[in-house]
Design a protein around this motif. Structure first.
Motif, PDB file in Angstrom:
ATOM      1  N   ALA A  83       0.769  -1.177  -0.022  1.00 29.86           N
ATOM      2  CA  ALA A  83       0.063   0.076   0.028  1.00 29.86           C
ATOM      3  C   ALA A  83       0.791   1.280   0.086  1.00 29.86           C
ATOM      4  O   ALA A  83       1.672   1.599   1.073  1.00 29.86           O
ATOM      5  CB  ALA A  83      -0.821  -0.053   1.286  1.00 29.86           C
ATOM      6  N   SER A  84       0.834   2.120  -1.186  1.00 26.56           N
ATOM      7  CA  SER A  84       1.354   3.312  -1.076  1.00 26.56           C
ATOM      8  C   SER A  84       0.811   4.324   0.118  1.00 26.56           C
ATOM      9  O   SER A  84       1.501   5.304   0.566  1.00 26.56           O
ATOM     10  CB  SER A  84       1.270   4.184  -2.539  1.00 26.56           C
ATOM     11  OG  SER A  84       0.052   4.251  -2.853  1.00 26.56           O
ATOM     12  N   LEU A  85      -0.492   4.009   0.281  1.00 25.23           N
ATOM     13  CA  LEU A  85      -1.026   4.803   1.342  1.00 25.23           C
ATOM     14  C   LEU A  85      -0.365   4.848   2.547  1.00 25.23           C
ATOM     15  O   LEU A  85      -0.144   5.743   3.496  1.00 25.23           O
ATOM     16  CB  LEU A  85      -2.681   4.626   1.641  1.00 25.23           C
ATOM     17  CG  LEU A  85      -3.325   5.588   2.039  1.00 25.23           C
ATOM     18  CD1 LEU A  85      -3.497   6.982   1.568  1.00 25.23           C
ATOM     19  CD2 LEU A  85      -4.849   4.877   2.405  1.00 25.23           C
ATOM     20  N   MET A  88       2.931   6.919   2.452  1.00 25.50           N
ATOM     21  CA  MET A  88       2.256   8.275   2.821  1.00 25.50           C
ATOM     22  C   MET A  88       2.218   8.554   4.365  1.00 25.50           C
ATOM     23  O   MET A  88       2.817   9.612   4.763  1.00 25.50           O
ATOM     24  CB  MET A  88       1.077   8.795   2.106  1.00 25.50           C
ATOM     25  CG  MET A  88       1.349   8.637   0.543  1.00 25.50           C
ATOM     26  SD  MET A  88      -0.165   8.870  -0.419  1.00 25.50           S
ATOM     27  CE  MET A  88      -0.106   7.797  -1.451  1.00 25.50           C
ATOM     28  N   TYR A 122      -8.429  13.373  -2.989  1.00 21.41           N
ATOM     29  CA  TYR A 122      -8.306  12.293  -2.532  1.00 21.41           C
ATOM     30  C   TYR A 122      -8.950  12.328  -0.889  1.00 21.41           C
ATOM     31  O   TYR A 122      -8.057  12.550   0.118  1.00 21.41           O
ATOM     32  CB  TYR A 122      -7.424  11.398  -2.871  1.00 21.41           C
ATOM     33  CG  TYR A 122      -7.060  10.010  -2.385  1.00 21.41           C
ATOM     34  CD1 TYR A 122      -8.417   9.041  -2.368  1.00 21.41           C
ATOM     35  CD2 TYR A 122      -6.141   9.256  -2.015  1.00 21.41           C
ATOM     36  CE1 TYR A 122      -8.325   7.852  -2.198  1.00 21.41           C
ATOM     37  CE2 TYR A 122      -5.730   8.032  -1.673  1.00 21.41           C
ATOM     38  CZ  TYR A 122      -7.127   7.260  -1.700  1.00 21.41           C
ATOM     39  OH  TYR A 122      -6.990   5.914  -1.427  1.00 21.41           O
ATOM     40  N   VAL A 167      -2.139  14.713  -6.790  1.00 20.37           N
ATOM     41  CA  VAL A 167      -2.399  13.686  -7.471  1.00 20.37           C
ATOM     42  C   VAL A 167      -2.052  14.003  -9.113  1.00 20.37           C
ATOM     43  O   VAL A 167      -3.254  14.460  -9.691  1.00 20.37           O
ATOM     44  CB  VAL A 167      -3.814  12.962  -7.371  1.00 20.37           C
ATOM     45  CG1 VAL A 167      -3.751  11.643  -8.075  1.00 20.37           C
ATOM     46  CG2 VAL A 167      -3.908  12.684  -6.000  1.00 20.37           C
ATOM     47  N   ASN A 172      -7.594  12.037  -8.705  1.00 23.18           N
ATOM     48  CA  ASN A 172      -8.537  11.314  -8.207  1.00 23.18           C
ATOM     49  C   ASN A 172      -9.257  12.766  -7.353  1.00 23.18           C
ATOM     50  O   ASN A 172      -8.512  13.327  -6.384  1.00 23.18           O
ATOM     51  CB  ASN A 172      -7.975  10.566  -7.174  1.00 23.18           C
ATOM     52  CG  ASN A 172      -9.272   9.933  -6.443  1.00 23.18           C
ATOM     53  OD1 ASN A 172     -10.551  10.310  -6.278  1.00 23.18           O
ATOM     54  ND2 ASN A 172      -9.131   8.944  -5.321  1.00 23.18           N
ATOM     55  N   ASP A 201       1.596  11.999  -5.286  1.00 26.57           N
ATOM     56  CA  ASP A 201       0.948  10.625  -5.246  1.00 26.57           C
ATOM     57  C   ASP A 201       0.544  10.192  -6.638  1.00 26.57           C
ATOM     58  O   ASP A 201      -0.436  10.626  -7.057  1.00 26.57           O
ATOM     59  CB  ASP A 201      -0.294  10.685  -4.243  1.00 26.57           C
ATOM     60  CG  ASP A 201      -1.062   9.413  -4.315  1.00 26.57           C
ATOM     61  OD1 ASP A 201      -0.485   8.338  -5.026  1.00 26.57           O
ATOM     62  OD2 ASP A 201      -2.156   9.258  -3.641  1.00 26.57           O
ATOM     63  N   ALA A 203      -0.469   7.845  -8.166  1.00 26.33           N
ATOM     64  CA  ALA A 203      -1.167   6.438  -8.099  1.00 26.33           C
ATOM     65  C   ALA A 203      -1.562   6.020  -9.601  1.00 26.33           C
ATOM     66  O   ALA A 203      -1.761   5.064  -9.755  1.00 26.33           O
ATOM     67  CB  ALA A 203      -1.919   6.742  -7.217  1.00 26.33           C
ATOM     68  N   TYR A 204      -1.609   6.908 -10.332  1.00 27.27           N
ATOM     69  CA  TYR A 204      -2.264   6.699 -11.902  1.00 27.27           C
ATOM     70  C   TYR A 204      -1.109   6.682 -13.033  1.00 27.27           C
ATOM     71  O   TYR A 204      -1.481   7.183 -14.158  1.00 27.27           O
ATOM     72  CB  TYR A 204      -3.474   7.155 -12.141  1.00 27.27           C
ATOM     73  CG  TYR A 204      -4.579   6.775 -10.959  1.00 27.27           C
ATOM     74  CD1 TYR A 204      -5.025   5.553 -10.907  1.00 27.27           C
ATOM     75  CD2 TYR A 204      -4.815   7.783  -9.988  1.00 27.27           C
ATOM     76  CE1 TYR A 204      -6.044   5.008  -9.962  1.00 27.27           C
ATOM     77  CE2 TYR A 204      -5.571   7.274  -8.928  1.00 27.27           C
ATOM     78  CZ  TYR A 204      -6.206   6.167  -8.865  1.00 27.27           C
ATOM     79  OH  TYR A 204      -7.129   5.769  -7.799  1.00 27.27           O
ATOM     80  N   SER A 237       1.941   2.950  -6.715  1.00 24.24           N
ATOM     81  CA  SER A 237       1.888   1.224  -6.689  1.00 24.24           C
ATOM     82  C   SER A 237       1.409   0.595  -7.555  1.00 24.24           C
ATOM     83  O   SER A 237       0.886   1.093  -8.507  1.00 24.24           O
ATOM     84  CB  SER A 237       0.972   1.120  -5.330  1.00 24.24           C
ATOM     85  OG  SER A 237      -0.291   1.249  -5.763  1.00 24.24           O
ATOM     86  N   SER A 239      -1.002  -1.419  -7.489  1.00 27.35           N
ATOM     87  CA  SER A 239      -2.546  -1.705  -6.709  1.00 27.35           C
ATOM     88  C   SER A 239      -3.555  -1.957  -7.797  1.00 27.35           C
ATOM     89  O   SER A 239      -4.392  -2.702  -7.823  1.00 27.35           O
ATOM     90  CB  SER A 239      -3.124  -0.757  -5.680  1.00 27.35           C
ATOM     91  OG  SER A 239      -2.391  -0.852  -4.415  1.00 27.35           O
ATOM     92  N   LYS A 240      -3.247  -1.019  -8.964  1.00 30.17           N
ATOM     93  CA  LYS A 240      -4.462  -1.079  -9.958  1.00 30.17           C
ATOM     94  C   LYS A 240      -3.479  -1.425 -11.243  1.00 30.17           C
ATOM     95  O   LYS A 240      -3.872  -1.139 -12.413  1.00 30.17           O
ATOM     96  CB  LYS A 240      -5.099   0.253 -10.243  1.00 30.17           C
ATOM     97  CG  LYS A 240      -6.061   0.248  -8.732  1.00 30.17           C
ATOM     98  CD  LYS A 240      -6.420   1.680  -8.640  1.00 30.17           C
ATOM     99  CE  LYS A 240      -7.533   1.710  -7.253  1.00 30.17           C
ATOM    100  NZ  LYS A 240      -7.611   2.785  -6.571  1.00 30.17           N
ATOM    101  N   PHE A 330     -11.596   7.562 -11.786  1.00 28.42           N
ATOM    102  CA  PHE A 330     -12.524   8.476 -11.332  1.00 28.42           C
ATOM    103  C   PHE A 330     -13.212   9.411 -12.492  1.00 28.42           C
ATOM    104  O   PHE A 330     -12.349   9.952 -13.252  1.00 28.42           O
ATOM    105  CB  PHE A 330     -12.435   9.205  -9.939  1.00 28.42           C
ATOM    106  CG  PHE A 330     -11.823   8.178  -9.135  1.00 28.42           C
ATOM    107  CD1 PHE A 330     -12.894   7.332  -8.269  1.00 28.42           C
ATOM    108  CD2 PHE A 330     -10.532   7.947  -8.734  1.00 28.42           C
ATOM    109  CE1 PHE A 330     -12.378   6.406  -7.423  1.00 28.42           C
ATOM    110  CE2 PHE A 330     -10.096   7.108  -7.725  1.00 28.42           C
ATOM    111  CZ  PHE A 330     -11.023   6.205  -6.995  1.00 28.42           C
TER     112      PHE A 330
HETATM  113  N1  PLP Z   1      -3.658   7.415  -4.139  1.00 29.77           N
HETATM  114  C1  PLP Z   1      -4.730   7.556  -4.716  1.00 29.77           C
HETATM  115  C2  PLP Z   1      -4.965   8.990  -5.446  1.00 29.77           C
HETATM  116  C3  PLP Z   1      -5.707   6.507  -5.001  1.00 29.77           C
HETATM  117  O1  PLP Z   1      -6.862   6.927  -5.523  1.00 29.77           O
HETATM  118  C4  PLP Z   1      -5.643   5.383  -4.111  1.00 29.77           C
HETATM  119  C5  PLP Z   1      -6.636   4.565  -4.218  1.00 29.77           C
HETATM  120  O2  PLP Z   1      -7.726   4.728  -4.818  1.00 29.77           O
HETATM  121  C6  PLP Z   1      -4.315   5.142  -3.499  1.00 29.77           C
HETATM  122  C7  PLP Z   1      -3.510   6.232  -3.494  1.00 29.77           C
HETATM  123  C8  PLP Z   1      -4.237   3.868  -2.722  1.00 29.77           C
HETATM  124  O3  PLP Z   1      -3.085   3.253  -3.173  1.00 29.77           O
HETATM  125  P1  PLP Z   1      -2.563   2.076  -2.761  1.00 29.77           P
HETATM  126  O4  PLP Z   1      -3.413   0.830  -3.029  1.00 29.77           O
HETATM  127  O5  PLP Z   1      -1.149   1.874  -3.102  1.00 29.77           O
HETATM  128  O6  PLP Z   1      -2.312   2.487  -1.179  1.00 29.77           O
END
Ligand code: PLP
Length: 401
Positions: A83-85, A88, A122, A167, A172, A201, A203-204, A237, A239-240, A330
């Motif tokens: 989890a990158s969250l 953070m 987010y 982001v 997001n 972040d 993430a995408y 990450s 994750s997706k 999103f």
């Molecule tokens: N950062 C953003 C902008 C996201 O939208 C999300 C998930 O929706 C995350 C981080 C979560 O990432 P991770 O699964 O790496 O914790």
């Protein structure tokens, strides 16, 4: 059309649909099934035994693979857990309790800490700040990223401003991609706090929906170029990309920040899950492998973004505005009286992220933004949910007319 009659019919149908969290669908997760048969060996190319303790920074081959995708030199990239969250969250805890490079004192000793929060943003970023008593100041978004006139003024004038959440690609929830000039200004702007940080972040980073991927300027390189080498904390990450619950996460920054980060995490862990890292290296192979895999995701979720766009255009026309992102997870829908619309949808069995969640403290001063997460439901359910949501928007508009 009579919105009250349509709403009564909608409630009658007893739907049970969920558009809340941005989760990959089961079919997207299936794309990575073969990864679960890996790694083929527990030895890395260098002969390292991935089953054992050690290698806190993560496997070099995985850092080589993702460094360029996240615009971080591999030597300055750390691979964490799933989890990158969490990375953070931990960065903020570390900054509170151990001086970040360039800081005069630990953040916990500061009388006040402020983070700038581009909105809509987010919700989980905001929750971290709220948890630790970090004051949040909303900054409006433009089509090119946060309004940089506002950001530059606040960062230059107020030494309590220690951070900004960004982001930068397929944001997001708006899907906005930061323009080159926004990134340059973030890297170059004067800051009153010597320990001001950009929480980038990404993430995408590789989550494109079209064949013309958005380009993002290289924040880390620009920060170094402008004499602010330690300014950026970069996150990402898989994750997706692979599995939302079992991917790998990344933290990248300047050499000094990476040493500081690892100095803290060294006390938390004797090393990450390198078998999962090796599995990712074998499965994704290289940048082309990642791009090919992401095209398969786009084939599954691109039509979902199109359905949302089509149904909203047909049902709402001028009653609302919404984004049509070229990537990410999103869509941001702006309507009058968003909280009432979300409540009506809930009563009709359509769950949406609470109105206000896209803003610090859950408060959207304009009561306008609704985040739509279209990836998880199948196409038919999604179409029903968006058509139902449109009925709720029309009903609320009619009630306020
Ligand atoms: N950062 C953003 C902008 C996201 O939208 C999300 C998930 O929706 C995350 C981080 C979560 O990432 P991770 O699964 O790496 O914790």
């Amino acid at each position: 059309m009579n919105a009250s009659r349509d709403y009564a019919a909608l409630v009658q149908r007893g739907l049970k649909l969920d558009l809340t969290r941005g989760k990959p669908s089961p079919r997207q997760l299936d794309l990575s099934d073969d990864m679960l048969k890996l790694p083929s060996s527990h030895r890395t190319a260098d002969g390292l035994d991935a089953r054992n303790y050690g290698d806190l920074q993560g496997l070099p081959e995985l850092r080589e693979l993702f460094g360029p995708l996240l615009q971080v030199p591999p030597a300055q990239l750390v691979v964490g857990g799933n989890a990158s969250l969490a990375m953070m969250h931990d960065t903020i805890v570390h900054a509170l309790l151990s001086k970040v490079p360039g800081a005069e004192r630990r953040w916990v000793e500061e009388p006040e800490i402020t983070f700038l929060c581009p909105v809509p943003g987010y919700d989980r970023h905001f929750t971290i700040c709220q948890e630790f008593g970090i004051k949040m100041v909303p900054v409006p978004m433009t089509a090119e990223g946060p309004d940089m006139d506002v950001v530059e003024r606040l960062v230059a004038d107020d030494a309590s401003v220690k951070g900004i959440w960004c982001v930068p690609k397929y944001s997001n929830p708006s899907g906005i991609v930061y323009g080159d000039e926004t990134v340059r200004r973030l890297a170059a702007m004067p800051a009153a706090a010597p320990d001001f940080r950009i929480f980038w972040d990404n993430a995408y980073a590789v989550h494109h929906l079209t064949d013309t991927p958005a380009e993002l300027a290289d924040l880390l390189a620009l920060c170094a170029e402008h004499g602010n080498a330690d300014r950026a904390f970069v996150y990402g990450s898989t994750s997706k990309v692979t599995l939302a619950g079992a991917g790998v996460a990344f933290f990248g920054s300047s050499p000094a920040n990476v040493a500081w980060f690892l100095g803290n995490t060294r006390k938390q862990s004797i090393g990450p899950d390198k078998l999962n890292q090796l599995r990712h290296v074998e499965f994704l192979r290289d940048a082309d492998g990642v791009a090919a895999h992401m095209r398969k995701h786009a084939e599954l979720i691109g039509p979902k973004f199109e359905v949302v766009d089509r149904v909203l255009a047909k049902e709402l026309g001028d009653l609302a505005t919404w984004t049509s992102p070229q990537g990410g997870y999103f869509i941001s829908l702006d309507v009058p009286h968003a909280a009432e619309v979300v409540a009506k949808a809930k009563a009709a069995g359509i769950a949406l992220t609470p109105a206000g969640a896209t803003h610090p403290y859950g408060q959207d001063p304009d009561d306008r933004t609704i985040r739509i997460a279209p990836t998880y439901p199948d196409l038919e359910e999604l179409e029903q949910a968006i058509a139902g949501l449109a009925v709720c928007v029309r009903l609320v508009a009619e009630e306020h007319a």
